[in-house]
Design a protein around this motif. Structure first.
Motif, PDB file in Angstrom:
ATOM      1  N   GLN A 699       0.871  -1.263   0.026  1.00 38.77           N
ATOM      2  CA  GLN A 699      -0.035   0.131   0.116  1.00 38.77           C
ATOM      3  C   GLN A 699       0.880   1.195   0.008  1.00 38.77           C
ATOM      4  O   GLN A 699       0.475   2.194  -0.778  1.00 38.77           O
ATOM      5  CB  GLN A 699      -1.124   0.053   1.270  1.00 38.77           C
ATOM      6  N   LYS A 700       1.865   1.337   0.815  1.00 31.15           N
ATOM      7  CA  LYS A 700       2.984   2.486   0.676  1.00 31.15           C
ATOM      8  C   LYS A 700       3.339   2.724  -0.692  1.00 31.15           C
ATOM      9  O   LYS A 700       3.603   3.659  -1.204  1.00 31.15           O
ATOM     10  CB  LYS A 700       4.016   2.052   1.936  1.00 31.15           C
ATOM     11  N   ARG A 701       3.965   1.646  -1.021  1.00 31.52           N
ATOM     12  CA  ARG A 701       4.731   1.704  -2.302  1.00 31.52           C
ATOM     13  C   ARG A 701       3.711   2.271  -3.532  1.00 31.52           C
ATOM     14  O   ARG A 701       3.863   2.882  -4.413  1.00 31.52           O
ATOM     15  CB  ARG A 701       5.452   0.313  -2.841  1.00 31.52           C
ATOM     16  N   MET A 702       2.290   1.635  -3.314  1.00 28.46           N
ATOM     17  CA  MET A 702       1.608   2.023  -4.559  1.00 28.46           C
ATOM     18  C   MET A 702       1.089   3.432  -4.191  1.00 28.46           C
ATOM     19  O   MET A 702       1.015   4.253  -5.247  1.00 28.46           O
ATOM     20  CB  MET A 702       0.063   1.240  -4.254  1.00 28.46           C
ATOM     21  N   GLU A 703       0.842   3.947  -3.209  1.00 23.30           N
ATOM     22  CA  GLU A 703       0.541   5.330  -2.951  1.00 23.30           C
ATOM     23  C   GLU A 703       1.880   6.380  -3.521  1.00 23.30           C
ATOM     24  O   GLU A 703       1.436   7.176  -3.948  1.00 23.30           O
ATOM     25  CB  GLU A 703       0.473   5.426  -1.251  1.00 23.30           C
ATOM     26  N   LEU A 716       8.633   4.846 -15.854  1.00 22.78           N
ATOM     27  CA  LEU A 716       7.946   3.916 -14.954  1.00 22.78           C
ATOM     28  C   LEU A 716       8.733   3.264 -14.003  1.00 22.78           C
ATOM     29  O   LEU A 716       8.760   2.778 -12.961  1.00 22.78           O
ATOM     30  CB  LEU A 716       6.846   3.393 -15.723  1.00 22.78           C
ATOM     31  N   LYS A 717       9.705   2.668 -14.919  1.00 20.50           N
ATOM     32  CA  LYS A 717      10.763   1.641 -14.448  1.00 20.50           C
ATOM     33  C   LYS A 717      11.510   2.140 -13.122  1.00 20.50           C
ATOM     34  O   LYS A 717      11.986   1.709 -12.068  1.00 20.50           O
ATOM     35  CB  LYS A 717      11.711   1.106 -15.638  1.00 20.50           C
ATOM     36  N   ASP A 718      12.016   3.429 -13.318  1.00 18.77           N
ATOM     37  CA  ASP A 718      12.750   4.211 -12.392  1.00 18.77           C
ATOM     38  C   ASP A 718      12.041   4.410 -11.126  1.00 18.77           C
ATOM     39  O   ASP A 718      12.482   4.325 -10.188  1.00 18.77           O
ATOM     40  CB  ASP A 718      13.326   5.522 -13.067  1.00 18.77           C
ATOM     41  N   ILE A 719      10.606   4.830 -11.408  1.00 21.45           N
ATOM     42  CA  ILE A 719       9.941   5.142 -10.364  1.00 21.45           C
ATOM     43  C   ILE A 719       9.611   3.881  -9.400  1.00 21.45           C
ATOM     44  O   ILE A 719       9.847   3.879  -8.222  1.00 21.45           O
ATOM     45  CB  ILE A 719       8.322   5.821 -10.710  1.00 21.45           C
ATOM     46  N   ILE A 720       9.302   2.679 -10.323  1.00 22.31           N
ATOM     47  CA  ILE A 720       9.130   1.446  -9.426  1.00 22.31           C
ATOM     48  C   ILE A 720      10.446   0.999  -8.601  1.00 22.31           C
ATOM     49  O   ILE A 720      10.235   0.432  -7.394  1.00 22.31           O
ATOM     50  CB  ILE A 720       8.745   0.377 -10.526  1.00 22.31           C
ATOM     51  N   LEU A 721      11.486   1.165  -9.205  1.00 26.18           N
ATOM     52  CA  LEU A 721      12.805   0.815  -8.617  1.00 26.18           C
ATOM     53  C   LEU A 721      12.881   1.667  -7.482  1.00 26.18           C
ATOM     54  O   LEU A 721      13.650   1.183  -6.298  1.00 26.18           O
ATOM     55  CB  LEU A 721      14.045   0.801  -9.687  1.00 26.18           C
ATOM     56  N   LYS A 722      12.477   2.929  -7.414  1.00 33.52           N
ATOM     57  CA  LYS A 722      12.861   3.669  -6.335  1.00 33.52           C
ATOM     58  C   LYS A 722      12.104   3.451  -4.992  1.00 33.52           C
ATOM     59  O   LYS A 722      12.386   3.666  -4.066  1.00 33.52           O
ATOM     60  CB  LYS A 722      12.260   5.344  -6.777  1.00 33.52           C
ATOM     61  N   VAL A 723      10.776   2.782  -5.293  1.00 33.65           N
ATOM     62  CA  VAL A 723       9.894   2.537  -4.126  1.00 33.65           C
ATOM     63  C   VAL A 723      10.246   1.199  -3.598  1.00 33.65           C
ATOM     64  O   VAL A 723       9.842   0.733  -2.871  1.00 33.65           O
ATOM     65  CB  VAL A 723       8.586   2.510  -4.623  1.00 33.65           C
ATOM     66  N   GLY A 724      11.487   0.552  -4.112  1.00 33.66           N
ATOM     67  CA  GLY A 724      11.952  -0.807  -3.617  1.00 33.66           C
ATOM     68  C   GLY A 724      11.355  -1.940  -4.264  1.00 33.66           C
ATOM     69  O   GLY A 724      11.343  -3.016  -3.858  1.00 33.66           O
ATOM     70  N   ASN A 730       5.432  -7.380 -12.960  1.00 36.52           N
ATOM     71  CA  ASN A 730       4.669  -7.934 -11.813  1.00 36.52           C
ATOM     72  C   ASN A 730       3.886  -6.849 -11.315  1.00 36.52           C
ATOM     73  O   ASN A 730       2.660  -7.043 -10.787  1.00 36.52           O
ATOM     74  CB  ASN A 730       5.319  -8.744 -10.734  1.00 36.52           C
ATOM     75  N   PHE A 731       4.674  -5.659 -10.889  1.00 37.91           N
ATOM     76  CA  PHE A 731       4.286  -4.447 -10.174  1.00 37.91           C
ATOM     77  C   PHE A 731       3.037  -3.943 -11.146  1.00 37.91           C
ATOM     78  O   PHE A 731       1.974  -3.589 -10.575  1.00 37.91           O
ATOM     79  CB  PHE A 731       5.229  -3.623 -10.118  1.00 37.91           C
ATOM     80  N   ILE A 732       3.393  -3.764 -12.711  1.00 44.72           N
ATOM     81  CA  ILE A 732       2.204  -3.257 -13.399  1.00 44.72           C
ATOM     82  C   ILE A 732       1.111  -4.110 -13.549  1.00 44.72           C
ATOM     83  O   ILE A 732      -0.156  -3.582 -13.434  1.00 44.72           O
ATOM     84  CB  ILE A 732       3.001  -3.200 -14.891  1.00 44.72           C
TER      85      ILE A 732
END
Length: 763
Positions: A699-703, A716-724, A730-732
């Motif tokens: 939930q925190k990473r989604m927010e 998008l890839k950089d944002i997803i990596l930034k949140v761990g 799979n995230f998408i």
């Protein structure tokens, strides 16, 4: 409102399936009517097969040309020069480049780059020494030394026949190896590009073009060797195959193979000299039929009408339970009511399977914590009646022995090498067996990181007494731990009981023995019964009763405390001691309660005790007063524990809020950061927060991702990596499942100028 079954494709498929089964006799008779057209049909099929084979040849030739072009691009790619590949700084770019080339062709399973006389080989997954490569990728008929020789000497593109390849995981797959020297068309190539292609990639391509086909399909190289063997039916004998392939010419011909007449269609590629062959038994063109056309027509209508009615009834009977399961799966997965009507028509079995897989994964994830929670409740309350057959089977618990006791195992925190060693120790004790002692045990995580509980069940041997049997089991546990870990445990052992409901008493006794052990040396074992031995003062309240009373109050276990008070008062009722001595002895109970309250920080309880409580009250009234004091202490302990848990959970939540972008964040790392067992963190977090640990982090990473999509134009890839989160695809998928939009679509809703170029690339 009942669902409309006819809107369901699955329901209609059931109807057509039953109709097909019932219409088989009609189909057989129809074939007989058209016996005169069999020869024409055969000719049409052969011509169609020839056209399809030609199409297959064109497509596969195009794929081979595509692989040659990839090899050519690799040979001129600056990132894949020997200098860059061998340079530690640029080798990562080279591997990434190979992965990009691999992704450009759907038939490539793996791509390798080899420079002549090099001791390493490079792939899209990294680099390997040649000896490691030949051991990891082992061909059945292509030995490692021959493979290396071919890599160094190949002068022109060469396709190896399909061979069985053994992977490091133990899996075996049938693959083709395609070797292309680089630079292409050079008389002195400096390296070789090798593609591994699954045979199934080519056979599925052939099947997709040929359609529903019963026969044999081969691809031969320019020397007549079989590259691909795709079988739908009987195989050719080696003699027939050799005779056929040695004298095969393009076109359509008939031959006798395996004693049967076969129709053979072949085409040859002008580009690489490969030959594509299909072999079909001629018997496929003929079937038994009936003579009377009128009877066939009448039977046709009868079968259609009766079959349709029967198919409808059977299909509805078969589909109804599936429909109920779909509705249940949708209700549990939170499907919207407005979508249920449209979803009912599609993918019912897939939705049921997805729901079952989701529930199964949740159960597998939560089972260790649920099992530990259940065993913890048994230690706290001793509720053996809650151990239903379903729970026994789910948790693999077997309390079918005659005697039971609890051990508390602890160790010096300085001896522990980290959370992995503690996890290994817990796995060792999760379920432990000692067949020679007729005993087994189940480990339980306690809230303290430096302690574990162990529930032991055993059958008492007729040749040894109870205490000696327990000592043998305890020594076996110690030896088992010493064999696996370089730590010497300290052990507290509770009393042995035949009633499983008394496990909570044995646990409290084990805690008392551990806490009150005479020696604090490593490897010390303390038995509660030995601590409570009082031979010279039998008329006083036994030490074991006072110890258990004190420990039960510290644990907040009112049931055990009440039982200890009641048993002590009851023994005084039946004694023949004087009233004065009886009252004096009662001071032991009161002093134990007050002392324990003081140790727990409740220093004001002394003021609540009336001066004449013991002397002026009857034993019944005294028992009620002591029970009230015990209840107050236990309630206070429970409240303190809840406050402490809430405080710790608040700290954990704050810690997660500050570290959720760390991809190494896990339940275990948080547990060891705060000195609490992982199962205790998981259970307390869910109780206090209303959602589990993983869901909160997600939930925190989604927010944060949603915030970044709204406020930035970062890829998008950089944002997803930034949140761990490391698994971008799979995230998408999870993002779309939760929000109904892809990340790119979500960003576009909040961006006036539309989606950015980076996001379009990501999508």
């Amino acid at each position: 409102m009942k669902p409309n079954y006819f809107k369901s494709k699955l329901f209609m498929k059931y109807i057509w399936s039953y109709l097909f089964i019932l219409l088989i006799p009609l189909v057989l008779m129809t074939i007989f009517i058209y016996q005169n057209a069999v020869s024409n049909l055969r000719s049409e099929i052969e011509q169609s097969r020839l056209a399809q084979l030609t199409q297959t040849k064109v497509i596969i030739d195009a794929r081979m040309k595509e692989l040659s072009e990839i090899a050519s691009r690799i040979s001129y790619d600056k990132r894949l020069t020997p200098y860059h590949v061998h340079d530690p700084i640029y080798s990562g770019e080279a591997i990434q480049a190979l992965d990009q080339y691999k992704s450009t062709s759907s038939i490539i399973d793996e791509i390798y780059l080899y420079f002549h006389k090099d001791d390493k080989i490079y792939s899209s997954k990294g680099l390997n020494n040649l000896d490691v490569f030949t051991s990891n990728v082992s061909f059945q008929n292509w030995k490692g030394d021959v493979l290396l020789q071919n890599l160094n000497t190949v002068k022109y593109p060469t396709m190896r026949p399909a061979d069985i390849v053994s992977k490091p995981s133990g899996r075996e797959e049938t693959m083709l190896a395609y070797l292309i020297p680089i630079t292409p068309n050079s008389s002195n190539p400096h390296g070789t590009v090798m593609y591994l292609i699954k045979e199934s990639e080519l056979t599925s391509l052939i099947d997709s073009i040929l359609g529903k086909y019963q026969g044999l399909t081969y691809i031969l190289d320019n020397e007549g060797h079989v590259l691909v063997d795709n079988r739908h039916g009987e195989a050719l004998s080696s003699a027939d195959a050799k005779s056929l392939f040695d004298n095969l010419s393009p076109g359509i011909q008939n031959r006798n193979l395996n004693g049967q007449e076969h129709s053979i269609v072949s085409v040859k590629s002008e580009n690489n000299g490969w030959t594509y062959v299909t072999i079909m038994p001629s018997a496929q063109f003929f079937s038994s039929v009936l003579h009377v056309r009128s009877f066939i027509i009448m039977l046709f209508f009868i079968v259609v009408l009766v079959g349709a009615a029967i198919a409808l009834v059977l299909a509805r009977m078969q589909y109804q339970p599936i429909s109920m399961l779909v509705e249940f799966a949708d209700s549990k997965s939170g499907a919207k009511a407005s979508e249920s009507g449209s979803k009912l028509t599609l993918n019912e079995l897939d939705r049921i399977r997805s729901a079952l897989q989701e529930y199964s994964s949740r159960i597998d994830l939560q089972e260790p914590f649920a099992r530990n929670h259940f065993l913890s409740m048994m230690l706290k309350y001793g509720s053996a009646q809650s151990l239903t057959p379903e729970l026994k089977e789910a948790f693999d618990l077997h309390f079918d022995r005659s005697h039971h006791f609890v051990m508390v195992i602890g160790w010096d925190e300085n001896e522990q090498n980290g959370q992995q060693e503690r996890q290994d120790l817990l796995e060792l004790l999760t379920q432990i067996e000692f067949p020679e002692l007729a005993a087994h045990g189940y480990g339980v995580e306690l809230s303290q990181l430096d302690q574990l509980g162990l529930i032991i069940s055993f059958n008492l041997s007729s040749t040894m007494d109870e205490i000696w049997h327990m000592q043998q089991i305890v020594e076996a546990v110690r030896s088992h731990m010493l064999e696996s870990f370089d730590m010497i445990p300290m052990i507290g052992v509770g009393t042995c009981y035949v009633n499983l409901d008394q496990l909570n008493q044995s646990f409290i006794e084990a805690c008392s023995a551990f806490e009150m052990r005479v020696s604090t040396d490593h490897g010390s074992v303390s038995y509660f019964e030995k601590l409570s031995y009082t031979p010279d003062h039998a008329f006083w309240i036994p030490n074991n009763t006072l110890l258990k009373l004190s420990q039960s109050l510290k644990q907040g276990s009112y049931d055990v405390a009440a039982q200890m008070i009641h048993s002590a008062i009851q023994s005084l009722r039946t004694s023949e001691l004087s009233a004065l001595l009886t009252r004096c002895i009662c001071f032991d109970l009161l002093n134990t309660i007050l002392k324990t309250a003081s140790e727990l920080g409740n220093h004001g309880m002394m003021q609540q005790v009336a001066p004449n409580m013991i002397y002026s009250n009857s034993l019944d009234e005294l028992e009620r007063s002591l029970l009230n004091l015990a209840s107050e202490i236990c309630n206070q302990v429970e409240q303190d524990n809840q406050k402490e848990e809430q405080s710790i959970i608040d700290q954990i939540v704050a810690y997660i809020d500050g570290h959720y972008t760390d991809n190494t964040l896990s339940l275990e790392t948080v547990a060891f950061e705060f000195g609490i067992s992982p199962s205790h963190v998981s259970r307390s977090f869910k109780d206090k927060m209303g959602l589990n640990f993983i869901q909160y982090i997600w939930q925190k990473r989604m927010e944060e991702v949603m915030h970044q999509l709204k406020m930035t134009n970062d890829p998008l890839k950089d944002i997803i990596l930034k949140v761990g989160y490391l698994d971008t695809p799979n995230f998408i998928r999870k993002f779309k499942k939760e929000t109904g939009y892809t990340p790119g679509q979500y960003r576009k809703m909040f961006t006036e100028g539309g989606a950015s170029v980076n996001d379009l690339d990501d999508e």
